[in-house]
Scaffold this motif. Structure first.
Motif, short mmCIF file in Angstrom:
data_model
loop_
_atom_site.label_atom_id
_atom_site.label_comp_id
_atom_site.label_asym_id
_atom_site.label_seq_id
_atom_site.Cartn_x
_atom_site.Cartn_y
_atom_site.Cartn_z
N UNK A 171 39.90 -13.87 -41.19
CA UNK A 171 39.10 -13.00 -41.57
C UNK A 171 39.51 -11.93 -42.63
N UNK A 172 41.13 -11.98 -42.77
CA UNK A 172 41.48 -11.05 -43.75
C UNK A 172 41.19 -10.78 -45.18
N UNK A 173 41.07 -12.20 -45.87
CA UNK A 173 40.49 -12.06 -47.25
C UNK A 173 39.08 -11.61 -47.21
N UNK A 174 38.31 -11.76 -46.15
CA UNK A 174 37.02 -11.59 -46.15
C UNK A 174 36.82 -10.05 -45.85
N UNK A 175 37.78 -9.18 -45.29
CA UNK A 175 37.71 -7.76 -44.82
C UNK A 175 38.05 -7.19 -46.22
N UNK B 57 32.62 -12.28 -45.15
CA UNK B 57 32.42 -10.89 -45.79
C UNK B 57 30.95 -10.39 -45.87
N UNK B 58 29.79 -11.43 -45.78
CA UNK B 58 28.33 -10.83 -45.85
C UNK B 58 28.12 -10.10 -44.72
N UNK B 59 28.69 -10.72 -43.44
CA UNK B 59 28.34 -10.26 -42.17
C UNK B 59 29.40 -8.79 -41.84
N UNK B 60 30.42 -8.99 -42.53
CA UNK B 60 31.03 -7.70 -42.53
C UNK B 60 30.30 -6.26 -43.12
N UNK B 61 29.90 -6.62 -44.38
CA UNK B 61 29.30 -5.52 -45.19
C UNK B 61 27.80 -5.45 -44.49
N UNK C 40 33.39 -4.06 -51.76
CA UNK C 40 31.82 -3.82 -51.92
C UNK C 40 31.50 -2.48 -51.15
N UNK C 41 32.17 -2.03 -50.27
CA UNK C 41 31.71 -0.92 -49.57
C UNK C 41 32.61 0.31 -49.92
#
Length: 145
Positions: A75-79, A133-137, A85-86
């Protein structure tokens, strides 16, 4: 958000007051003169973590993780991409629960990775498990301001 926000510098931990409309203008720290937003997650431990949670007026999205955790590493690169983005309306932070067991215990982290969203110094939402990434955002925005 009020017109004036307190932002803790990711480099020197100085507290800066920034006009909310100017968050996107690339503000710099009054102390160290480095950017207040880097578009990357900030690794925090102990007192630094507590200062950012308590003194920053923007929300903190925290990834509680450990280096031995496969899903955490996945998950690290997605975070990191979510941080780009955030920010600047939300600061993304990583807490290594292996190196900081007291923080993991303080927030009753039972599984990793766990995302926790902090608003006004308090935990507002929590989600366990690895996400893209989409789910985190999407999750951060849905649970944020």
């Amino acid at each position: 958000m009020s017109d004036s926000l307190h932002i803790v510098c990711p480099h020197c931990d100085a507290i800066n007051r920034i006009s909310a409309p100017r968050l996107s203008d690339g503000p710099k720290c009054g102390g160290c003169h480095r950017p207040l937003f880097t578009g990357e997650p900030l690794s925090l431990s102990g007192e630094r973590f507590n200062k950012h949670v308590a003194r920053s007026d923007i929300q903190l999205l925290v990834d509680f993780w450990a280096p031995w955790c496969g899903p955490c590493r996945m998950m690290a690169p997605y975070f990191a991409e979510a941080a780009a983005q955030l920010e600047p309306h939300m600061r993304l932070v990583k807490v290594d629960t292996e190196a900081e067991p007291a923080l993991g215990a303080q927030f009753s982290i039972r599984s990793i990775p766990t995302l926790a969203l902090f608003k006004c110094g308090r935990e507002a939402a929590r989600q366990a498990g690895a996400m893209g990434v989409a789910d985190i955002v999407r999750w951060a925005r849905a649970n944020g301001a």
